[in-house]
Design a protein around this motif. Structure first.
Motif, PDB file in Angstrom:
ATOM      1  N   GLN A  79      28.636   6.808  34.888  1.00 49.54           N
ATOM      2  CA  GLN A  79      28.375   6.638  36.317  1.00 49.54           C
ATOM      3  C   GLN A  79      26.915   7.019  36.568  1.00 49.54           C
ATOM      4  N   ALA A  80      26.054   6.018  36.562  1.00 45.97           N
ATOM      5  CA  ALA A  80      24.642   6.277  36.833  1.00 45.97           C
ATOM      6  C   ALA A  80      24.469   6.725  38.275  1.00 45.97           C
ATOM      7  N   ALA A  81      23.454   7.542  38.528  1.00 48.09           N
ATOM      8  CA  ALA A  81      23.150   7.934  39.905  1.00 48.09           C
ATOM      9  C   ALA A  81      22.804   6.687  40.710  1.00 48.09           C
ATOM     10  N   PRO A  82      23.277   6.572  41.959  1.00 44.63           N
ATOM     11  CA  PRO A  82      23.034   5.355  42.738  1.00 44.63           C
ATOM     12  C   PRO A  82      21.590   5.198  43.201  1.00 44.63           C
ATOM     13  N   ALA A  83      20.804   6.286  43.202  1.00 47.69           N
ATOM     14  CA  ALA A  83      19.418   6.222  43.675  1.00 47.69           C
ATOM     15  C   ALA A  83      18.595   7.238  42.898  1.00 47.69           C
ATOM     16  N   GLN A  84      17.279   6.991  42.850  1.00 51.18           N
ATOM     17  CA  GLN A  84      16.359   7.899  42.173  1.00 51.18           C
ATOM     18  C   GLN A  84      15.151   8.163  43.071  1.00 51.18           C
ATOM     19  N   PRO A  85      14.567   9.369  43.001  1.00 50.65           N
ATOM     20  CA  PRO A  85      13.425   9.707  43.850  1.00 50.65           C
ATOM     21  C   PRO A  85      12.141   9.029  43.367  1.00 50.65           C
ATOM     22  N   VAL A  86      11.453   8.368  44.298  1.00 53.28           N
ATOM     23  CA  VAL A  86      10.197   7.680  43.998  1.00 53.28           C
ATOM     24  C   VAL A  86       9.155   8.139  45.022  1.00 53.28           C
ATOM     25  N   PRO A  87       8.046   8.768  44.582  1.00 55.16           N
ATOM     26  CA  PRO A  87       7.013   9.164  45.540  1.00 55.16           C
ATOM     27  C   PRO A  87       6.301   7.941  46.099  1.00 55.16           C
ATOM     28  N   LEU A  88       6.071   7.925  47.412  1.00 51.58           N
ATOM     29  CA  LEU A  88       5.359   6.819  48.045  1.00 51.58           C
ATOM     30  C   LEU A  88       3.851   7.004  47.939  1.00 51.58           C
ATOM     31  N   ALA A  89       3.411   8.207  47.623  1.00 54.61           N
ATOM     32  CA  ALA A  89       2.011   8.491  47.355  1.00 54.61           C
ATOM     33  C   ALA A  89       1.966   9.764  46.514  1.00 54.61           C
ATOM     34  N   PRO A  90       0.982   9.856  45.625  1.00 56.29           N
ATOM     35  CA  PRO A  90       0.071   8.803  45.183  1.00 56.29           C
ATOM     36  C   PRO A  90       0.841   7.649  44.549  1.00 56.29           C
ATOM     37  N   PRO A  91       0.209   6.465  44.445  1.00 52.26           N
ATOM     38  CA  PRO A  91       0.878   5.354  43.780  1.00 52.26           C
ATOM     39  C   PRO A  91       1.043   5.637  42.289  1.00 52.26           C
ATOM     40  N   PRO A  92       1.961   4.960  41.616  1.00 55.65           N
ATOM     41  CA  PRO A  92       2.130   5.182  40.179  1.00 55.65           C
ATOM     42  C   PRO A  92       0.832   4.905  39.420  1.00 55.65           C
ATOM     43  N   PHE A  93       0.560   5.719  38.413  1.00 56.32           N
ATOM     44  CA  PHE A  93      -0.631   5.504  37.593  1.00 56.32           C
ATOM     45  C   PHE A  93      -0.317   4.667  36.348  1.00 56.32           C
ATOM     46  N   ALA A  94       0.910   4.166  36.253  1.00 56.85           N
ATOM     47  CA  ALA A  94       1.299   3.230  35.199  1.00 56.85           C
ATOM     48  C   ALA A  94       2.200   2.176  35.818  1.00 56.85           C
ATOM     49  N   ARG A  95       2.132   0.962  35.265  1.00 55.50           N
ATOM     50  CA  ARG A  95       2.973  -0.123  35.787  1.00 55.50           C
ATOM     51  C   ARG A  95       4.448   0.234  35.649  1.00 55.50           C
ATOM     52  N   GLN A  96       5.262  -0.292  36.544  1.00 54.89           N
ATOM     53  CA  GLN A  96       6.651   0.137  36.667  1.00 54.89           C
ATOM     54  C   GLN A  96       7.684  -0.868  36.185  1.00 54.89           C
TER      55      GLN A  96
END
Length: 707
Positions: free
Chosen positions: A372-389
């Motif tokens: 049962q994978a978690a339904p959501a994961q935390p993603v920061p809206l800033a700063p933007p990712p420093f690697a492609r996603q």
């Protein structure tokens, strides 16, 4: 003070730059892993500047000994410099002290002298402590924590038993012969050494509890359970009895200390087994957390979980950086944590609340039975990712039409196109890959300007699950079945190893080992390979027989691996996704160095890190390379970093990212440099251990200074 620093200070005074943190008396040496207790990888030295970096020359070299001729040893050590003495470790974990100005050897200590065991893993550094004339170096080797006299290198008799304590003791439960070592130095707070561990990533993992040792006696003063027991915070995020057998949730990456607050900030890794959590349903606190504890007592203060119910080996890979930024017109004391996913989480140092918004974003469900994978994961809206996603067809390599066509054909067979795709039978894209994004080299910060500098890998990997059959702990198993459950995750389901050579092929084991030598290897481990002492002798004999004679059909069944939670799946290994020429399957860049303005939450610049000369000669712009080790930023306006597969150390202009100097090392510098002053001169030193990404091993430390 050099002109660059004078200009920066003038801009601060005029309000043209945010005043993040007043200059303080940072050490002009390198007394702590990553430079200071706050993990900032920063030096106040200004002798070397962008204008004169081209004049850097080799000041001294030191051969530490013990490099593996087959190219599988490494040095990942960020050395210490205290009182004009440099302390480091060799590929076989021999500890040494050098005159920091000349490289002259002062003393050495071999933790394995007189023993039949050899070193497991690579050491990333040491810890220095002093009280008056009592000066000690703390270092870990295999399961042992040693206290050495800093002046002689001899073990301190009053510490533990004859100068060492076992990491197997004091975990609150018997772990038997389960794998446990520590290869990253602990954090000091007053007279406490706070230490994490590296444990197995399979279902047989030991728990990753955090312990604080008295620096004089070696006794455990406090322990924080990262897998909570009944009545403790986080217990409800696990199955009721998981604490009795679950493992992982460990801190292998090091930690940072705020002496003023008396708090230690601990980045933790995933729960085990890494890629299947049907036996550990829930968010699994305190795995994958930035964990803030009272440094004196181990009391819980706050946590922030960066991945819920991790199925992707998204350990937090390095100590967080503690600094002050100016956000929305006011100063904020923050914790900045770079991740393998290419995110930077910026949190309030007192509360753990995000400074920049973090959004819980929906992610795909698992298709594996019982998961049962978690339904959501935390993603920061800033700063933007420093690697492609996300790896889509648009990101597939374009080095040649043939390479692109082959990559697209494979890409269409796997699950891709989203973040956090759970492990699957058909194969799931891990991008950025298992080794980041950010890795254990960590990020450097300029505490005056509030800038963070981080190197990243942009490498795709493919994770494929297979049946463990039979599940560990549920039935008898043959030598092949023991191999699949214990060894396939590294060496592949068919013993093929991985293309980069990190995990060697086992197809020709019979040409290199006899039964007795292979049994010793399985029992004791060697270098990067852990001990399999948790298996009984019959199990080791079965897997050894399978490796030496895999075609034999009647391997005797043996009892299944005992005392490990049953998991029905394992993986086919850590597989980089490469094109037919052996280059990464994604469009360049494959390695980057980024400058992130934490005051505004934006990327100021990003440049490729490393170069594939064969591709440059074909007219292809600089691609960057896979890289391991971290950067150091100086008040002189430079960023020093080695790390890249092309085996160079480089200096970049702090404000622009322009490369202003590079030097070809005798072996890859897959470590973080140290910057220090000795005899009035500024030095930059790097461990040249090689041994990663298929590159040759080495044993040298090289120090650079101006002519």
């Amino acid at each position: 003070m050099n002109p660059f620093r004078l200009l920066a200070m003038a801009c601060l005074a005029a309000g043209l730059l945010p005043a993040c943190e007043a200059p303080e008396s940072y050490s002009r040496e390198w007394p702590v892993y990553h430079g200071d207790p706050q993990g900032r990888q920063y030096s106040p030295l200004t002798q070397i500047t962008p204008e004169n970096a081209g004049q850097l020359r080799v000041a001294w070299t030191y051969a530490s000994g013990g490099a593996s001729p087959e190219g599988r040893s490494q040095i990942q050590c960020n050395p210490l410099v205290v009182g004009g003495v440099l302390y480091g470790t060799s590929p076989v974990l021999r500890v040494f002290a050098l005159d920091a100005a000349s490289g002259r050897e002062l003393w050495t200590f071999d933790p394995f002298e007189g023993e039949t065991l050899s070193s497991l893993g690579a050491n990333r550094g040491l810890t220095y402590w002093e009280d008056g004339e009592d000066r000690r170096i703390f270092v870990t080797a295999n399961e042992w924590l040693y206290a050495l006299d800093a002046r002689s290198g001899r073990p301190v008799p009053g510490f533990g038993q004859a100068g060492r304590v076992s990491l197997r003791e004091g975990l609150g439960r018997d772990i038997g012969q389960r794998f446990i070592i520590s290869n990253t130095p602990g954090a000091l707070y007053r007279n406490l050494l706070i230490l994490g561990t590296r444990v197995s990533e399979n279902a047989d993992a030991a728990p990753g509890h955090i312990r604080a040792y008295d620096v004089r006696s070696g006794k455990i003063v406090w322990m924080f359970r990262t897998i909570p027991q009944p009545g403790e915070p986080g217990y409800e995020t696990w199955p009721p009895d998981a604490w009795k057998t679950a493992g992982g949730a460990n801190c292998w990456a090091g930690m940072s200390v705020d002496p003023k607050r008396g708090m230690v900030y601990i980045p933790t890794g995933s729960a085990s087994y890494d890629f299947y959590g049907g036996n550990r349903l829930g968010d699994n606190l305190f795995a994958n957390c930035i964990l803030a504890l009272d440094a004196a007592t181990g009391a819980y203060r706050w946590h922030f979980q960066t991945v819920h119910h991790d199925l992707w080996d998204r350990d937090l890979p390095a100590p967080p950086d503690l600094l002050t930024i100016t956000y929305e017109g006011r100063k904020r004391e923050v914790v900045a944590q770079a991740t393998k996913s290419g995110f930077v989480f910026v949190l309030d140092r007192d509360t753990g609340k995000p400074v920049f918004p973090v959004e819980e974003q929906p992610v795909p469900p698992s298709e594996l039975a019982g998961e049962q994978a978690a339904p959501a994961q935390p993603v920061p809206l800033a700063p933007p990712p420093f690697a492609r996603q996300v790896f889509t067809e648009a990101e597939a390599t374009d080095l040649s039409p043939a390479s692109r066509e082959a990559v697209l054909a494979r890409l269409r067979q796997v699950r891709t196109g989203q973040r956090y795709i759970p492990p699957s039978r058909e194969g799931s894209m891990i991008f950025p890959g298992f080794d980041g994004g950010a890795e254990w080299g960590g990020a450097a910060v300029d505490p005056v300007r509030g800038m963070l500098y981080v190197n990243a890998n942009e490498m795709p990997w493919i994770l494929t699950m297979i049946d463990a059959a039979p599940a560990a702990g549920t039935a008898a198993s043959s030598g092949r079945q023991v191999y699949v459950s214990q060894c396939a995750a590294c060496h592949g389901a068919e013993r093929q190893g991985d293309p980069a050579g990190v995990y060697p092929s086992l197809l020709t084991v019979s040409q290199r080992y006899k039964p007795d030598s292979l049994m010793r290897l399985l029992a004791n481990g060697r270098r990067l390979m852990p001990s399999f002492g948790h298996l009984n002798e019959a199990q080791r004999e079965a897997v050894a027989q399978y490796l030496l004679d895999p075609g034999k059909a009647d391997h005797e069944a043996v009892a299944a691996v005992a005392d490990a939670p049953a998991v029905p799946y394992t993986s086919t290994g850590y597989n980089r996704f490469l094109d037919p020429e052996g280059y990464p399957a994604v469009r360049p860049p494959w390695g980057t160095l980024s400058a992130i303005d934490l005051n505004r939450g934006v990327i100021a610049w990003q440049v490729p890190l490393g170069e594939m000369e064969a591709l440059t000669q074909r007219g292809i712009p600089k691609t960057g390379t896979e890289n391991y080790g971290g950067p150091v930023v100086t008040a002189g306006g430079l960023i020093f970093i080695a790390a890249s597969k092309d085996e160079h150390i480089r200096a970049f202009h702090q404000q622009t990212g322009e490369e202003v100097w590079k030097y070809k090392l005798p072996a890859g510098g897959y470590a973080t440099p140290a910057v220090y002053e000795a005899g009035g001169r500024q030095y930059v030193v790097i461990a040249c251990g090689g041994g990663k990404m298929g590159t040759p091993s080495g044993d040298q430390y090289i120090a650079f200074s101006l002519e």
